[in-house]
Design an enzyme around this catalytic site. Structure first.
Site, PDB file in Angstrom:
ATOM      1  N   ARG A 253      -1.797  -6.087   2.005  1.00 46.68           N
ATOM      2  CA  ARG A 253      -1.946  -6.323   3.385  1.00 46.68           C
ATOM      3  C   ARG A 253      -1.242  -7.540   3.720  1.00 46.68           C
ATOM      4  O   ARG A 253      -1.438  -8.406   2.944  1.00 46.68           O
ATOM      5  CB  ARG A 253      -3.240  -6.166   3.987  1.00 46.68           C
ATOM      6  CG  ARG A 253      -3.847  -4.715   3.980  1.00 46.68           C
ATOM      7  CD  ARG A 253      -5.306  -4.601   4.389  1.00 46.68           C
ATOM      8  NE  ARG A 253      -5.907  -3.509   4.360  1.00 46.68           N
ATOM      9  CZ  ARG A 253      -6.633  -3.063   3.392  1.00 46.68           C
ATOM     10  NH1 ARG A 253      -6.821  -3.587   2.440  1.00 46.68           N
ATOM     11  NH2 ARG A 253      -7.250  -1.924   3.322  1.00 46.68           N
ATOM     12  N   LYS A 280     -10.698  -6.383   3.362  1.00 44.04           N
ATOM     13  CA  LYS A 280     -10.871  -5.761   4.610  1.00 44.04           C
ATOM     14  C   LYS A 280     -12.246  -4.766   4.271  1.00 44.04           C
ATOM     15  O   LYS A 280     -12.989  -4.518   5.070  1.00 44.04           O
ATOM     16  CB  LYS A 280      -9.954  -4.679   4.992  1.00 44.04           C
ATOM     17  CG  LYS A 280     -10.051  -4.169   6.182  1.00 44.04           C
ATOM     18  CD  LYS A 280      -8.896  -3.355   6.668  1.00 44.04           C
ATOM     19  CE  LYS A 280      -9.205  -2.444   8.124  1.00 44.04           C
ATOM     20  NZ  LYS A 280      -7.854  -2.002   8.427  1.00 44.04           N
ATOM     21  N   HIS A 343       2.708  -3.581   7.692  1.00 38.95           N
ATOM     22  CA  HIS A 343       1.934  -2.180   7.343  1.00 38.95           C
ATOM     23  C   HIS A 343       2.611  -1.045   7.080  1.00 38.95           C
ATOM     24  O   HIS A 343       2.133  -0.119   5.918  1.00 38.95           O
ATOM     25  CB  HIS A 343       0.849  -1.996   8.423  1.00 38.95           C
ATOM     26  CG  HIS A 343      -0.488  -1.578   7.594  1.00 38.95           C
ATOM     27  ND1 HIS A 343      -1.268  -2.107   7.236  1.00 38.95           N
ATOM     28  CD2 HIS A 343      -1.012  -0.182   7.914  1.00 38.95           C
ATOM     29  CE1 HIS A 343      -2.318  -1.246   6.628  1.00 38.95           C
ATOM     30  NE2 HIS A 343      -2.286  -0.147   7.183  1.00 38.95           N
ATOM     31  N   ARG A 346       3.191  -0.440   3.022  1.00 38.84           N
ATOM     32  CA  ARG A 346       2.038   0.362   2.394  1.00 38.84           C
ATOM     33  C   ARG A 346       2.070   1.878   2.590  1.00 38.84           C
ATOM     34  O   ARG A 346       1.710   2.632   1.890  1.00 38.84           O
ATOM     35  CB  ARG A 346       0.650  -0.343   2.858  1.00 38.84           C
ATOM     36  CG  ARG A 346       0.335  -1.783   2.350  1.00 38.84           C
ATOM     37  CD  ARG A 346      -0.775  -2.384   3.261  1.00 38.84           C
ATOM     38  NE  ARG A 346      -2.098  -1.262   3.285  1.00 38.84           N
ATOM     39  CZ  ARG A 346      -3.117  -1.469   2.535  1.00 38.84           C
ATOM     40  NH1 ARG A 346      -2.784  -2.254   1.144  1.00 38.84           N
ATOM     41  NH2 ARG A 346      -4.182  -0.733   2.413  1.00 38.84           N
ATOM     42  N   HIS A 369      -8.324   0.985  -0.664  1.00 37.40           N
ATOM     43  CA  HIS A 369      -8.905   2.029   0.458  1.00 37.40           C
ATOM     44  C   HIS A 369     -10.467   2.061   0.102  1.00 37.40           C
ATOM     45  O   HIS A 369     -10.730   1.888  -0.910  1.00 37.40           O
ATOM     46  CB  HIS A 369      -8.435   3.012   0.550  1.00 37.40           C
ATOM     47  CG  HIS A 369      -7.061   3.097   1.279  1.00 37.40           C
ATOM     48  ND1 HIS A 369      -6.082   4.353   1.454  1.00 37.40           N
ATOM     49  CD2 HIS A 369      -6.442   2.242   2.086  1.00 37.40           C
ATOM     50  CE1 HIS A 369      -5.175   3.808   2.179  1.00 37.40           C
ATOM     51  NE2 HIS A 369      -5.300   2.691   2.621  1.00 37.40           N
ATOM     52  N   TYR A 379     -18.337  -2.647  -8.149  1.00 41.00           N
ATOM     53  CA  TYR A 379     -18.224  -2.787  -9.386  1.00 41.00           C
ATOM     54  C   TYR A 379     -17.029  -2.186 -10.216  1.00 41.00           C
ATOM     55  O   TYR A 379     -16.779  -2.235 -11.376  1.00 41.00           O
ATOM     56  CB  TYR A 379     -19.518  -2.410 -10.233  1.00 41.00           C
ATOM     57  CG  TYR A 379     -20.682  -3.128 -10.112  1.00 41.00           C
ATOM     58  CD1 TYR A 379     -20.820  -4.406 -10.610  1.00 41.00           C
ATOM     59  CD2 TYR A 379     -21.544  -2.555  -8.956  1.00 41.00           C
ATOM     60  CE1 TYR A 379     -22.228  -4.941 -10.143  1.00 41.00           C
ATOM     61  CE2 TYR A 379     -22.772  -3.399  -8.668  1.00 41.00           C
ATOM     62  CZ  TYR A 379     -23.083  -4.320  -9.252  1.00 41.00           C
ATOM     63  OH  TYR A 379     -24.041  -5.320  -8.838  1.00 41.00           O
TER      64      TYR A 379
END
Length: 407
Positions: A253, A280, A343, A346, A369, A379
Site C-alpha cells: 500500500r 492496516k 491502490h 495491488r 489481507h 504469528y
C-alpha cells in the site's frame, strides 16, 4: 458629603486632598475626588429596600451632562424593577459572549480539547477547511446563531471550489461532507458546553450525497505499458521515482511505502518486516525483496540511508518527515496515468497473479489481507515465505515485461 449644584467650572477647580471626598450634584448623583486626582461619577440608589451605589465613569471622559443623562437612565431602570448594576453586568456579559462565542473561537477550542488525539494530517485538513470554506461564511458569527442556511452555503461553496480547483475532475462531494462533519463537531461541542442549543447540520444531512466509491481496478495493457516505460522518465526527485518503482514491484500500500523505515529492511536476507502498528490489519507483514526491488532500495540507501525513513519527505528537515499522502498519486498523474491510483497496482497484481494460477494463500498473504483467525494471523506472518519469495520475483519480472506489451 457636600451638597451643591455642580458645573464644569466647579468640577475642573476641584483639587485632590489627603482623603477621598465627595460633592453631590442632584438626585443622588455625586462626584468622588480621590487622593490620586481621579474624579469619578457615582450614583446612589435603593433597590428592594437595600441601598447601593454604582460608578458611572470618570470625569472628564464622562462629562457632567453625560453623567446626569446616565443617572436618569439608571432611575428609569429602577422604576421598572431592574437592578442597574446587574443589568450592566448582563449587557457586558452579552457583549463578551458575542466576541468569545464566535464559531472561529469555539472551533479553536474544539481543536485544542477534542482533536488533540487526531493525527497532524487530520488536524491540518480541519484548518484548511476552516480557512477555505467554513470561516468565510460563519467564522465571525455567534455559534448559537449558525443556521441550516449557513451550512448549506458552506456545502455549495465547497463543491464549487473543488470543481473549479480540479478543473472538473472531482465533484467536491467528499470535501463538502467532511466540512459538514467539521461544522457539526464544533457546534455539538458548543452544545455540550452550553453555548449553543441546536445542530443545524442535521437539517442538511441529505443535501450532499456520498459519492460512489471507486474501488481499485486492474490496469489496462496500455496503462501497464505507460507505467513501466514512463516512470524511468519521471522528472521529479529520485526518491519519489524510487518509491514509484517499489509501488510497482512489491504490492505494498502507498501508506506502507511512505512509512517504511531502514531498520525494517534486511538486505542480507532480502526481507522487509513491517511491524504490527504500521499495518492496516494490525499484524506483522514480511515482504520478500525481488532482485529489482533490492536494486532500487540499494540506490535509495545512497540517498536517504542516514534518515529514519526509506522515502523521507523531499523538503522536510526532519528525518521522520513522511512523503505527502498525495505524492505518489501526483507522480502517476505526471507520467500520464491521471485515472490510475496507487491502490490499482495491488488490484493489478492480484488479478494477474490469480490468472497465472498462483496459490490464493500466497497472494492474499502478500497483499496483507485479513486472516479470519486474528490470533493465528499474528504469528503466521512468515507462512509460505519460500513460495512468496519466488512469486515476488516472478511478479517483478512480469512488471518489467510490461515494457514490451504494447508496440
Amino acid at each position: 458629603m457636600a451638597t451643591t449644584k455642580l458645573s464644569d467650572v466647579k468640577i475642573k477647580s476641584l483639587k485632590p486632598k489627603d482623603k477621598l471626598y465627595r460633592l453631590l450634584d442632584s438626585d443622588r448623583l455625586y462626584i468622588e475626588i480621590r487622593p490620586t486626582g481621579a474624579k469619578v461619577w457615582r450614583f446612589k440608589f435603593v433597590f428592594q429596600g437595600k441601598e447601593s451605589s454604582m460608578s458611572l465613569g470618570e470625569y472628564p471622559s464622562i462629562s457632567l451632562a453625560e453623567a446626569r443623562s446616565l443617572k436618569d437612565q439608571m432611575r428609569a431602570k429602577l422604576a421598572k424593577g431592574i437592578h442597574p448594576v446587574e443589568d450592566r453586568k448582563n449587557i457586558k456579559a452579552q457583549a463578551l459572549a458575542e466576541t468569545t462565542n464566535t464559531f472561529d473561537t469555539i472551533a479553536a477550542e474544539f481543536k485544542l480539547k477534542r482533536m488533540c488525539s487526531k493525527s497532524e494530517t487530520y488536524q491540518g485538513k480541519f484548518d484548511i477547511a476552516l480557512e477555505k470554506d467554513i470561516s468565510p461564511v460563519i467564522g465571525k458569527k455567534n455559534v448559537n446563531e449558525v443556521t441550516a442556511a449557513d451550512v448549506l452555503k458552506i456545502l455549495d461553496n465547497t463543491v464549487d471550489r473543488v470543481v473549479k480547483e480540479s478543473n472538473g475532475r472531482f465533484t467536491g462531494a467528499s470535501a463538502a461532507l467532511e466540512n459538514r462533519r467539521f461544522v457539526g463537531g464544533v457546534i455539538r461541542y458548543a452544545i455540550a458546553t452550553l453555548r449553543a442549543e441546536n445542530d443545524p447540520t442535521y437539517a442538511v444531512r441529505d443535501v450532499i450525497k456520498r459519492p460512489r466509491v471507486n474501488h481499485a481496478r486492474a490496469l489496462t495493457k496500455e496503462e501497464r505499458y505507460k507505467a513501466r516505460t514512463s516512470l524511468p522518465k519521471y522528472n521529479g526527485t529520485q526518491t519519489v521515482k524510487n518509491a514509484g518503482f517499489i509501488l510497482l514491484y512489491t504490492m505494498l500500500r502507498a501508506v506502507e511505502i511512505r512509512k517504511m523505515q531502514w531498520s525494517w529492511v534486511d538486505f542480507e536476507s532480502k526481507l522487509i518486516t513491517f511491524p504490527i502498528e504500521v499495518m492496516k490489519k494490525a499484524r506483522i507483514h514480511v515482504l520478500p525483496i525481488s532482485d529489482q526491488a533490492y536494486k532500487v532500495l540499494r540506490q535509495q540507501h545512497e540517498i536517504s540511508g542516514d534518515s529514519i525513513l526509506v522515502f523521507p519527505a523531499i523538503f522536510s528537515k526532519k528525518s521522520s518527515g513522511m512523503l505527502s499522502p498525495s505524492t505518489l498519486n501526483s507522480m502517476l498523474e505526471y507520467i500520464g496515468l491521471k485515472d490510475v491510483t496507487t491502490h490499482d497496482f495491488r488490484a493489478t497484481a492480484s488479478t494477474l497473479l490469480y490468472e497465472k494460477d498462483y496459490e490464493e494463500a500466497w497472494i492474499e498473504k502478500q497483499l496483507a489481507h485479513a486472516e479470519s483467525n486474528k490470533t493465528k494471523a499474528s504469528y503466521d506472518h512468515s507462512k509460505h515465505l519460500k513460495q512468496r519469495r519466488k512469486m515476488m520475483q516472478d511478479w517483478a519480472d512480469i512488471v518489467d515485461s510490461w515494457k514490451t506489451e504494447v508496440k
